[in-house]
Scaffold this motif. Structure first.
Motif, PDB file in Angstrom:
ATOM      1  N   ARG A  38       0.829  -1.212   0.000  1.00  0.00           N
ATOM      2  CA  ARG A  38       0.000   0.000   0.000  1.00  0.00           C
ATOM      3  C   ARG A  38       0.863   1.261   0.000  1.00  0.00           C
ATOM      4  NH1 ARG A  38      -5.753   1.441   0.756  1.00  0.00           N
ATOM      5  NH2 ARG A  38      -5.633   3.702   0.577  1.00  0.00           N
ATOM      6  N   PHE A  39       1.902   1.269   0.828  1.00  0.00           N
ATOM      7  CA  PHE A  39       2.669   2.497   1.033  1.00  0.00           C
ATOM      8  C   PHE A  39       3.983   2.564   0.259  1.00  0.00           C
ATOM      9  CE2 PHE A  39      -0.177   2.630   4.700  1.00  0.00           C
ATOM     10  CZ  PHE A  39      -0.491   3.965   4.767  1.00  0.00           C
ATOM     11  N   GLY A  40       4.460   1.449  -0.264  1.00  0.00           N
ATOM     12  CA  GLY A  40       5.667   1.480  -1.086  1.00  0.00           C
ATOM     13  C   GLY A  40       6.834   2.142  -0.378  1.00  0.00           C
ATOM     14  N   PRO A  41       7.461   3.155  -1.010  1.00  0.00           N
ATOM     15  CA  PRO A  41       8.622   3.822  -0.404  1.00  0.00           C
ATOM     16  C   PRO A  41       8.295   4.517   0.911  1.00  0.00           C
ATOM     17  CG  PRO A  41       7.831   5.053  -2.306  1.00  0.00           C
ATOM     18  CD  PRO A  41       7.123   3.733  -2.321  1.00  0.00           C
ATOM     19  N   GLU A  42       7.048   4.892   1.106  1.00  0.00           N
ATOM     20  CA  GLU A  42       6.655   5.538   2.354  1.00  0.00           C
ATOM     21  C   GLU A  42       6.769   4.561   3.528  1.00  0.00           C
ATOM     22  OE1 GLU A  42       5.157   8.940   4.546  1.00  0.00           O
ATOM     23  OE2 GLU A  42       6.202   8.629   2.644  1.00  0.00           O
ATOM     24  N   TYR A  43       6.585   3.277   3.248  1.00  0.00           N
ATOM     25  CA  TYR A  43       6.731   2.255   4.292  1.00  0.00           C
ATOM     26  C   TYR A  43       8.170   2.247   4.802  1.00  0.00           C
ATOM     27  CZ  TYR A  43       6.797  -2.355   6.531  1.00  0.00           C
ATOM     28  OH  TYR A  43       6.945  -3.389   7.437  1.00  0.00           O
ATOM     29  N   LEU A 132      -2.350  12.287   2.251  1.00  0.00           N
ATOM     30  CA  LEU A 132      -1.819  12.090   0.900  1.00  0.00           C
ATOM     31  C   LEU A 132      -0.989  10.818   0.814  1.00  0.00           C
ATOM     32  CD1 LEU A 132      -0.767  15.759   0.074  1.00  0.00           C
ATOM     33  CD2 LEU A 132      -2.440  14.405  -1.206  1.00  0.00           C
ATOM     34  N   SER A 133      -0.284  10.478   1.901  1.00  0.00           N
ATOM     35  CA  SER A 133       0.555   9.280   1.866  1.00  0.00           C
ATOM     36  C   SER A 133      -0.272   8.012   1.740  1.00  0.00           C
ATOM     37  CB  SER A 133       1.420   9.216   3.136  1.00  0.00           C
ATOM     38  OG  SER A 133       0.656   8.845   4.272  1.00  0.00           O
ATOM     39  N   VAL A 134      -1.523   8.057   2.151  1.00  0.00           N
ATOM     40  CA  VAL A 134      -2.392   6.888   2.037  1.00  0.00           C
ATOM     41  C   VAL A 134      -2.820   6.664   0.588  1.00  0.00           C
ATOM     42  CG1 VAL A 134      -4.638   5.934   2.701  1.00  0.00           C
ATOM     43  CG2 VAL A 134      -3.214   7.083   4.410  1.00  0.00           C
ATOM     44  N   HIS A 135      -3.038   7.755  -0.142  1.00  0.00           N
ATOM     45  CA  HIS A 135      -3.586   7.646  -1.494  1.00  0.00           C
ATOM     46  C   HIS A 135      -2.566   7.937  -2.597  1.00  0.00           C
ATOM     47  CE1 HIS A 135      -7.716   7.262   0.044  1.00  0.00           C
ATOM     48  NE2 HIS A 135      -7.304   8.109   0.980  1.00  0.00           N
ATOM     49  N   HIS A 136      -1.462   8.565  -2.253  1.00  0.00           N
ATOM     50  CA  HIS A 136      -0.431   8.888  -3.258  1.00  0.00           C
ATOM     51  C   HIS A 136       0.955   8.575  -2.694  1.00  0.00           C
ATOM     52  CE1 HIS A 136      -3.330  10.944  -5.889  1.00  0.00           C
ATOM     53  NE2 HIS A 136      -3.855  11.426  -4.785  1.00  0.00           N
ATOM     54  N   ALA A 137       1.079   7.377  -2.136  1.00  0.00           N
ATOM     55  CA  ALA A 137       2.311   7.018  -1.427  1.00  0.00           C
ATOM     56  C   ALA A 137       3.551   7.072  -2.309  1.00  0.00           C
ATOM     57  CB  ALA A 137       2.173   5.618  -0.814  1.00  0.00           C
ATOM     58  N   GLN A 138       3.398   6.797  -3.596  1.00  0.00           N
ATOM     59  CA  GLN A 138       4.561   6.757  -4.484  1.00  0.00           C
ATOM     60  C   GLN A 138       5.180   8.139  -4.701  1.00  0.00           C
ATOM     61  OE1 GLN A 138       5.990   3.975  -5.632  1.00  0.00           O
ATOM     62  NE2 GLN A 138       4.448   2.760  -4.563  1.00  0.00           N
ATOM     63  N   HIS A 139       4.385   9.200  -4.519  1.00  0.00           N
ATOM     64  CA  HIS A 139       4.878  10.530  -4.873  1.00  0.00           C
ATOM     65  C   HIS A 139       4.815  11.545  -3.738  1.00  0.00           C
ATOM     66  CE1 HIS A 139       5.145   9.066  -8.905  1.00  0.00           C
ATOM     67  NE2 HIS A 139       3.855   8.928  -9.031  1.00  0.00           N
ATOM     68  N   VAL A 140       4.338  11.125  -2.562  1.00  0.00           N
ATOM     69  CA  VAL A 140       4.172  12.102  -1.485  1.00  0.00           C
ATOM     70  C   VAL A 140       5.509  12.661  -1.016  1.00  0.00           C
ATOM     71  CG1 VAL A 140       4.266  10.447   0.440  1.00  0.00           C
ATOM     72  CG2 VAL A 140       2.893  12.529   0.644  1.00  0.00           C
ATOM     73  N   GLU A 141       6.594  11.926  -1.193  1.00  0.00           N
ATOM     74  CA  GLU A 141       7.903  12.423  -0.781  1.00  0.00           C
ATOM     75  C   GLU A 141       8.271  13.693  -1.536  1.00  0.00           C
ATOM     76  OE1 GLU A 141      11.501  12.801   1.231  1.00  0.00           O
ATOM     77  OE2 GLU A 141       9.687  11.655   1.686  1.00  0.00           O
ATOM     78  N   LEU A 177       3.607  14.407  -7.878  1.00  0.00           N
ATOM     79  CA  LEU A 177       2.398  14.450  -7.055  1.00  0.00           C
ATOM     80  C   LEU A 177       1.358  15.375  -7.686  1.00  0.00           C
ATOM     81  CD1 LEU A 177       0.832  13.683  -4.529  1.00  0.00           C
ATOM     82  CD2 LEU A 177       1.917  15.598  -3.345  1.00  0.00           C
ATOM     83  N   PHE A 178       1.803  16.491  -8.239  1.00  0.00           N
ATOM     84  CA  PHE A 178       0.870  17.397  -8.910  1.00  0.00           C
ATOM     85  C   PHE A 178       0.120  16.654 -10.018  1.00  0.00           C
ATOM     86  CE2 PHE A 178       0.009  20.283 -12.473  1.00  0.00           C
ATOM     87  CZ  PHE A 178      -0.826  21.211 -11.853  1.00  0.00           C
ATOM     88  N   ASP A 179       0.844  15.883 -10.820  1.00  0.00           N
ATOM     89  CA  ASP A 179       0.194  15.127 -11.897  1.00  0.00           C
ATOM     90  C   ASP A 179      -0.817  14.131 -11.345  1.00  0.00           C
ATOM     91  OD1 ASP A 179       1.603  16.454 -13.845  1.00  0.00           O
ATOM     92  OD2 ASP A 179       3.120  14.904 -14.099  1.00  0.00           O
ATOM     93  N   ASP A 180      -0.459  13.460 -10.243  1.00  0.00           N
ATOM     94  CA  ASP A 180      -1.375  12.517  -9.612  1.00  0.00           C
ATOM     95  C   ASP A 180      -2.666  13.210  -9.184  1.00  0.00           C
ATOM     96  OD1 ASP A 180      -0.155  10.101  -9.873  1.00  0.00           O
ATOM     97  OD2 ASP A 180       0.210   9.791  -7.742  1.00  0.00           O
ATOM     98  N   LEU A 181      -2.519  14.361  -8.543  1.00  0.00           N
ATOM     99  CA  LEU A 181      -3.693  15.077  -8.039  1.00  0.00           C
ATOM    100  C   LEU A 181      -4.542  15.660  -9.168  1.00  0.00           C
ATOM    101  CD1 LEU A 181      -2.090  16.904  -4.974  1.00  0.00           C
ATOM    102  CD2 LEU A 181      -3.806  15.080  -4.913  1.00  0.00           C
TER     103      LEU A 181
END
Length: 222
Positions: A38-43, A132-141, A177-181
């Motif tokens: 679910r969280f990828g790099p955020e994990y 945001l980390s829950v729904h856009h974990a790949q790019h929240v960094e 992240l901008f593109d994701d949103l």
């Protein structure tokens, strides 16, 4: 209460306790892999922030998921999408002459866009970031990085001494992240080359006579 009733109550309670233990163990076995997916790099980042304590990191991520997992993003109307897209274009154009100010504006833009999509208001940065980390974990960094750099002053040491290349990298990361949103359906593919090579939006600017990412205005046909 008769002896038979007492025994029956004890049996029922014991069965409930056993069921709770089995459910807890089952969740424990599935928690790690599920949270990693679910969280990828955020994990990994959260584990590192807890000094390698996987259980503590997973408790934090589970709490985030419970708080924000049911959030549904508010759709963007075409006019709203155009408005936010124009703001990002302005950020890229401003980077040429004022990179630090452009990065600060990118930070504000991400905050505004996330709030508009239904995330916590930007005034609650940490809460907004967690959602945001829950729904856009790949790019929240990317948001975390551009916010950190934008909050630093122009002088001093460490982050506050960030040079143009670091500012450029922060803006590139934030773009994902901008593109994701901005995308209502599928994950964004990202446009990292827009800033790094002058392609993408920059190419469109050249054809329309608007200033590109790292240059002055280009007349039509140039």
């Amino acid at each position: 209460m008769s002896t038979g009733m007492i025994i029956a109550v004890i049996v029922v309670v014991a069965a409930l306790v056993l069921a709770a233990i089995l459910i807890t163990r089952g969740r424990g076995r599935q928690g790690g892999p599920d949270l990693k997916r679910r969280f990828g790099p955020e994990y990994q980042r959260t584990v590192a922030r807890h000094d390698g304590d996987t259980k503590a990191a997973e408790r934090e991520l589970t709490e985030r998921l419970e708080r924000h997992g049911k959030l549904r993003e508010r759709p963007l109307e075409p006019a709203e999408r155009e408005q936010y897209g124009a703001r990002w274009t302005a950020v890229q154009e401003r980077f040429v002459e004022a990179p630090r100010e452009a990065v600060a504006e990118a930070d504000r833009l991400l905050s505004d866009l996330a709030a508009f999509r239904g995330y916590p208001e930007g005034g609650r940065y940490e809460e907004q970031l967690a959602a945001l980390s829950v729904h856009h974990a790949q790019h929240v960094e990317g948001y975390r990085r551009v916010h950190r750099v934008s909050q630093a002053g122009p002088g001093g040491a460490g982050e506050s001494a960030a040079g143009t290349e670091e500012l450029r990298t922060a803006l590139m990361d934030a773009r994902a992240l901008f593109d994701d949103l901005m995308n209502d359906s599928a994950p964004a593919t990202g446009h990292r080359s827009d800033i790094a090579t002058g392609t993408g939006d920059d190419t469109r600017h050249r054809s329309s006579g608007k200033p590109g990412m790292f240059g002055k205005s280009h007349p039509r046909g140039a």
